[in-house]
Design a protein around this motif. Structure first.
Motif, PDB file in Angstrom:
ATOM      1  N   ASP A 151     -86.714  14.983   5.792  1.00 13.40           N
ATOM      2  CA  ASP A 151     -87.219  13.899   4.945  1.00 13.40           C
ATOM      3  C   ASP A 151     -86.764  12.540   5.469  1.00 13.40           C
ATOM      4  O   ASP A 151     -87.520  11.560   5.467  1.00 13.40           O
ATOM      5  CB  ASP A 151     -86.716  14.070   3.508  1.00 13.40           C
ATOM      6  CG  ASP A 151     -87.493  15.122   2.744  1.00 13.40           C
ATOM      7  OD1 ASP A 151     -88.544  15.582   3.246  1.00 13.40           O
ATOM      8  OD2 ASP A 151     -87.032  15.514   1.646  1.00 13.40           O
ATOM      9  N   ALA A 152     -85.507  12.484   5.918  1.00 15.33           N
ATOM     10  CA  ALA A 152     -84.975  11.216   6.434  1.00 15.33           C
ATOM     11  C   ALA A 152     -85.752  10.762   7.668  1.00 15.33           C
ATOM     12  O   ALA A 152     -86.086   9.577   7.818  1.00 15.33           O
ATOM     13  CB  ALA A 152     -83.493  11.367   6.752  1.00 15.33           C
ATOM     14  N   VAL A 153     -86.044  11.715   8.561  1.00 14.76           N
ATOM     15  CA  VAL A 153     -86.814  11.371   9.762  1.00 14.76           C
ATOM     16  C   VAL A 153     -88.196  10.859   9.378  1.00 14.76           C
ATOM     17  O   VAL A 153     -88.678   9.843   9.895  1.00 14.76           O
ATOM     18  CB  VAL A 153     -86.921  12.585  10.704  1.00 14.76           C
ATOM     19  CG1 VAL A 153     -87.860  12.269  11.868  1.00 14.76           C
ATOM     20  CG2 VAL A 153     -85.554  12.986  11.231  1.00 14.76           C
ATOM     21  N   MET A 168     -88.039   7.458   7.987  1.00 16.07           N
ATOM     22  CA  MET A 168     -87.808   6.480   9.039  1.00 16.07           C
ATOM     23  C   MET A 168     -89.124   6.101   9.724  1.00 16.07           C
ATOM     24  O   MET A 168     -89.395   4.917   9.983  1.00 16.07           O
ATOM     25  CB  MET A 168     -86.814   7.029  10.072  1.00 16.07           C
ATOM     26  CG  MET A 168     -86.551   6.048  11.207  1.00 16.07           C
ATOM     27  SD  MET A 168     -85.406   6.670  12.422  1.00 16.07           S
ATOM     28  CE  MET A 168     -85.459   5.320  13.613  1.00 16.07           C
ATOM     29  N   PHE A 169     -89.972   7.101  10.000  1.00 12.11           N
ATOM     30  CA  PHE A 169     -91.265   6.812  10.614  1.00 12.11           C
ATOM     31  C   PHE A 169     -92.132   5.975   9.675  1.00 12.11           C
ATOM     32  O   PHE A 169     -92.866   5.081  10.134  1.00 12.11           O
ATOM     33  CB  PHE A 169     -91.974   8.121  10.982  1.00 12.11           C
ATOM     34  CG  PHE A 169     -91.622   8.629  12.354  1.00 12.11           C
ATOM     35  CD1 PHE A 169     -92.506   8.486  13.415  1.00 12.11           C
ATOM     36  CD2 PHE A 169     -90.408   9.235  12.598  1.00 12.11           C
ATOM     37  CE1 PHE A 169     -92.189   8.935  14.684  1.00 12.11           C
ATOM     38  CE2 PHE A 169     -90.073   9.707  13.852  1.00 12.11           C
ATOM     39  CZ  PHE A 169     -90.964   9.553  14.912  1.00 12.11           C
ATOM     40  N   MET A 170     -92.048   6.252   8.393  1.00 12.27           N
ATOM     41  CA  MET A 170     -92.800   5.430   7.434  1.00 12.27           C
ATOM     42  C   MET A 170     -92.304   3.986   7.446  1.00 12.27           C
ATOM     43  O   MET A 170     -93.094   3.038   7.383  1.00 12.27           O
ATOM     44  CB  MET A 170     -92.667   6.020   6.031  1.00 12.27           C
ATOM     45  CG  MET A 170     -93.367   7.357   5.837  1.00 12.27           C
ATOM     46  SD  MET A 170     -93.049   8.090   4.214  1.00 12.27           S
ATOM     47  CE  MET A 170     -93.814   6.879   3.139  1.00 12.27           C
ATOM     48  N   GLY A 171     -90.993   3.816   7.551  1.00 12.18           N
ATOM     49  CA  GLY A 171     -90.438   2.472   7.631  1.00 12.18           C
ATOM     50  C   GLY A 171     -90.896   1.739   8.872  1.00 12.18           C
ATOM     51  O   GLY A 171     -91.238   0.553   8.828  1.00 12.18           O
ATOM     52  N   ILE A 172     -90.934   2.460   9.997  1.00  9.12           N
ATOM     53  CA  ILE A 172     -91.397   1.852  11.253  1.00  9.12           C
ATOM     54  C   ILE A 172     -92.866   1.465  11.137  1.00  9.12           C
ATOM     55  O   ILE A 172     -93.275   0.381  11.596  1.00  9.12           O
ATOM     56  CB  ILE A 172     -91.169   2.823  12.428  1.00  9.12           C
ATOM     57  CG1 ILE A 172     -89.668   2.961  12.719  1.00  9.12           C
ATOM     58  CG2 ILE A 172     -91.903   2.347  13.673  1.00  9.12           C
ATOM     59  CD1 ILE A 172     -89.328   4.046  13.711  1.00  9.12           C
ATOM     60  N   ASN A 173     -93.673   2.339  10.527  1.00 10.68           N
ATOM     61  CA  ASN A 173     -95.091   2.020  10.367  1.00 10.68           C
ATOM     62  C   ASN A 173     -95.283   0.757   9.525  1.00 10.68           C
ATOM     63  O   ASN A 173     -96.171  -0.059   9.804  1.00 10.68           O
ATOM     64  CB  ASN A 173     -95.826   3.192   9.723  1.00 10.68           C
ATOM     65  CG  ASN A 173     -95.986   4.363  10.666  1.00 10.68           C
ATOM     66  OD1 ASN A 173     -95.950   4.193  11.876  1.00 10.68           O
ATOM     67  ND2 ASN A 173     -96.157   5.556  10.126  1.00 10.68           N
ATOM     68  N   SER A 174     -94.452   0.569   8.522  1.00  7.31           N
ATOM     69  CA  SER A 174     -94.527  -0.651   7.709  1.00  7.31           C
ATOM     70  C   SER A 174     -94.026  -1.864   8.478  1.00  7.31           C
ATOM     71  O   SER A 174     -94.517  -2.986   8.304  1.00  7.31           O
ATOM     72  CB  SER A 174     -93.712  -0.481   6.422  1.00  7.31           C
ATOM     73  OG  SER A 174     -94.238   0.550   5.615  1.00  7.31           O
ATOM     74  N   LEU A 175     -93.052  -1.633   9.346  1.00 12.90           N
ATOM     75  CA  LEU A 175     -92.466  -2.718  10.130  1.00 12.90           C
ATOM     76  C   LEU A 175     -93.455  -3.303  11.141  1.00 12.90           C
ATOM     77  O   LEU A 175     -93.432  -4.507  11.416  1.00 12.90           O
ATOM     78  CB  LEU A 175     -91.214  -2.200  10.850  1.00 12.90           C
ATOM     79  CG  LEU A 175     -90.546  -3.113  11.876  1.00 12.90           C
ATOM     80  CD1 LEU A 175     -90.002  -4.370  11.189  1.00 12.90           C
ATOM     81  CD2 LEU A 175     -89.420  -2.366  12.595  1.00 12.90           C
ATOM     82  N   ARG A 176     -94.332  -2.471  11.667  1.00 14.55           N
ATOM     83  CA  ARG A 176     -95.202  -2.900  12.768  1.00 14.55           C
ATOM     84  C   ARG A 176     -96.014  -4.146  12.437  1.00 14.55           C
ATOM     85  O   ARG A 176     -96.246  -4.996  13.313  1.00 14.55           O
ATOM     86  CB  ARG A 176     -96.136  -1.763  13.181  1.00 14.55           C
ATOM     87  CG  ARG A 176     -95.478  -0.665  13.986  1.00 14.55           C
ATOM     88  CD  ARG A 176     -96.528   0.255  14.624  1.00 14.55           C
ATOM     89  NE  ARG A 176     -95.885   1.255  15.469  1.00 14.55           N
ATOM     90  CZ  ARG A 176     -95.628   2.501  15.075  1.00 14.55           C
ATOM     91  NH1 ARG A 176     -95.958   2.884  13.836  1.00 14.55           N
ATOM     92  NH2 ARG A 176     -95.051   3.355  15.893  1.00 14.55           N
ATOM     93  N   GLN A 177     -96.460  -4.273  11.193  1.00 18.34           N
ATOM     94  CA  GLN A 177     -97.288  -5.426  10.841  1.00 18.34           C
ATOM     95  C   GLN A 177     -96.507  -6.734  10.857  1.00 18.34           C
ATOM     96  O   GLN A 177     -97.101  -7.819  10.806  1.00 18.34           O
ATOM     97  CB  GLN A 177     -97.920  -5.212   9.463  1.00 18.34           C
ATOM     98  CG  GLN A 177     -96.932  -5.187   8.306  1.00 18.34           C
ATOM     99  CD  GLN A 177     -97.612  -4.999   6.970  1.00 18.34           C
ATOM    100  OE1 GLN A 177     -98.535  -5.750   6.647  1.00 18.34           O
ATOM    101  NE2 GLN A 177     -97.185  -4.007   6.212  1.00 18.34           N
ATOM    102  N   HIS A 178     -95.194  -6.652  10.954  1.00 15.96           N
ATOM    103  CA  HIS A 178     -94.355  -7.858  10.953  1.00 15.96           C
ATOM    104  C   HIS A 178     -93.698  -8.109  12.315  1.00 15.96           C
ATOM    105  O   HIS A 178     -92.765  -8.907  12.406  1.00 15.96           O
ATOM    106  CB  HIS A 178     -93.276  -7.732   9.876  1.00 15.96           C
ATOM    107  CG  HIS A 178     -93.846  -7.508   8.505  1.00 15.96           C
ATOM    108  ND1 HIS A 178     -94.573  -8.467   7.840  1.00 15.96           N
ATOM    109  CD2 HIS A 178     -93.811  -6.417   7.692  1.00 15.96           C
ATOM    110  CE1 HIS A 178     -94.970  -7.991   6.672  1.00 15.96           C
ATOM    111  NE2 HIS A 178     -94.521  -6.751   6.552  1.00 15.96           N
TER     112      HIS A 178
END
Length: 410
Positions: free
Chosen positions: A204-206, A209-219
């Motif tokens: 779940d943590a991994v 983390m990928f979900m966080g990176i996907n959200s980060l990309r737009q910024h």
């Protein structure tokens, strides 16, 4: 160098090309048919070292404690030391006998760089200095050039050259700085049906983390890239995974901004650990790669000589396809470097790493470009050997452009 003398040199290059081109094609063909992965290029490095020794080069094999690296030298210290970088690692995952393949045409790079070094050795009576062929393994993975820098392989080198087949010819080529980090999440195993409340799910943590990176990309800036894989996520569906592992590569046009990207990705990992109650640790699993420093005088000289021998269509870095990353970026911060991408000019687009590229990496198209690059790069190197003022200008430009240093200086 007068125009008359320059023409004599050009005539000599044409003659040497006619005498030796079969050898270079044989090198390309052998490496192509015997692809070895990064760090495992035992036969390739031995084959290349033997070839260079056969032409009178002094070969240090292996170089230091890097088993598939080598350095071949010819000449004296009464002038510049100019190096040509051979790469010879293949890639996995292709429909070949071994499953490996030279879809990045490193077979061509190795053969071309050997050809340049040999041609220059045949003209050695015309200039003072050293010809250096450096065999650099593992460009596709951890980047052995970085380790070779640390061990002193580039100490005393005045200029470096390398060419790479691509789908366009770009002299002012670029490379993205890159860092690669492995993240290890630790949770607690439990029976996924009977006692799920006792488990702490590292998978779940991994995923978070990928979900966080996907959200980060737009910024992130347009030049930034973040991509990764999950290498471990549990062993059975009825056991809550107590270990989750992922590898993330982060890239940017310059290392200063890359540090910002790295910091934010690490924050994504920490946030995922906090949400899931796992513990996270992380470490780099490959060397850092730097962006690429281009030297104007070397680009101008090389462009002129490529045009002379038949390569006359060039793209700027702004119009070229998006770049990847390479350990020659680190070299470019150590000494003046010319890294050119050469258009294969095949009947179809040449896109490295694709399976289709295997049809062209050892083709007549590649052989034609090899002969043109050998002559053009040899002439550029000869001008540096014979015209000290041009080399000094390259060094001055390099010093001005690398004042802040790359990853090796940090």
């Amino acid at each position: 160098m007068t125009s008359t003398y320059r023409q004599k040199i050009i005539d000599e290059l044409v003659r040497l090309d006619m005498e030796h081109w079969g050898e270079w094609e044989s090198i390309s063909d052998y490496l192509f048919k015997n692809p070895e992965l990064s760090g495992q290029e035992f036969e390739a490095s031995k084959f290349l070292g033997t070839y260079m020794a056969g032409h009178g080069f002094n070969v240090e094999f292996p170089y230091e404690d890097i088993p598939t690296a080598f350095i071949a030298t010819y000449g004296d210290l009464n002038g510049p030391s100019i190096a040509f970088l051979a790469e010879y690692d293949g890639l996995p995952g292709y429909d070949t006998q071994s499953g490996n393949g030279h879809a990045c045409a490193h077979n061509w790079i190795a053969a071309t760089m050997c050809g340049i070094a040999v041609v220059l050795s045949k003209l050695k009576t015309r200039f003072g200095g050293r010809i250096v062929l450096i065999g650099t393994p593992a460009e596709e993975t951890y980047g052995a050039k970085v380790n070779m820098i640390e061990k002193g392989a580039f100490k005393g080198i005045d200029a470096v050259f390398q060419a790479h087949l691509e789908n366009a010819t770009v002299i002012d080529s670029s490379a993205l700085a890159m860092s690669s980090i492995q993240f290890d999440f630790t949770g607690k195993a439990a029976h996924a049906a009977s006692y799920p409340e006792e488990g702490v799910n590292a998978l779940d943590a991994v995923q978070l983390m990928f979900m966080g990176i996907n959200s980060l990309r737009q910024h992130l800036r347009d030049d930034a890239r973040v991509h990764g894989i999950i290498t471990e996520g549990g062993v059975a569906t009825n056991i809550v995974p107590d270990k989750g592992v992922c590898r993330i590569s982060m890239r940017a046009k310059d290392r200063d901004y890359l540090q910002t990207v790295v910091s934010r990705v690490i924050d994504c990992a920490r946030g995922a650990a906090l949400i899931t109650g796992t513990q996270v640790s992380y470490a780099k699993y490959e060397n850092d790669f730097d962006d690429l420093v281009n030297i104007p005088v070397l680009m101008d000289m090389t462009k002129q000589n490529l045009e002379l021998f038949g390569i006359d269509e060039f793209l700027s870095k702004e119009d070229a396809p998006p770049p990847g990353s390479t350990d020659i970026g680190n070299v470019s911060y150590i000494c003046p470097t010319l890294y050119a991408e050469i258009d294969l000019k095949a009947d179809k687009p040449f896109h490295v790493h694709e399976a289709e590229a295997l049809k062209y990496a050892n083709s007549e198209y590649a052989y034609r470009r090899m002969r043109e690059v050998v002559k053009a790069f040899s002439l550029t190197a000869l001008e540096l050997y014979m015209c000290p003022e041009k080399l000094e200008l390259a060094k001055m430009e390099h010093q001005e452009m690398t004042m802040h240093g790359g990853s090796m200086a940090r």
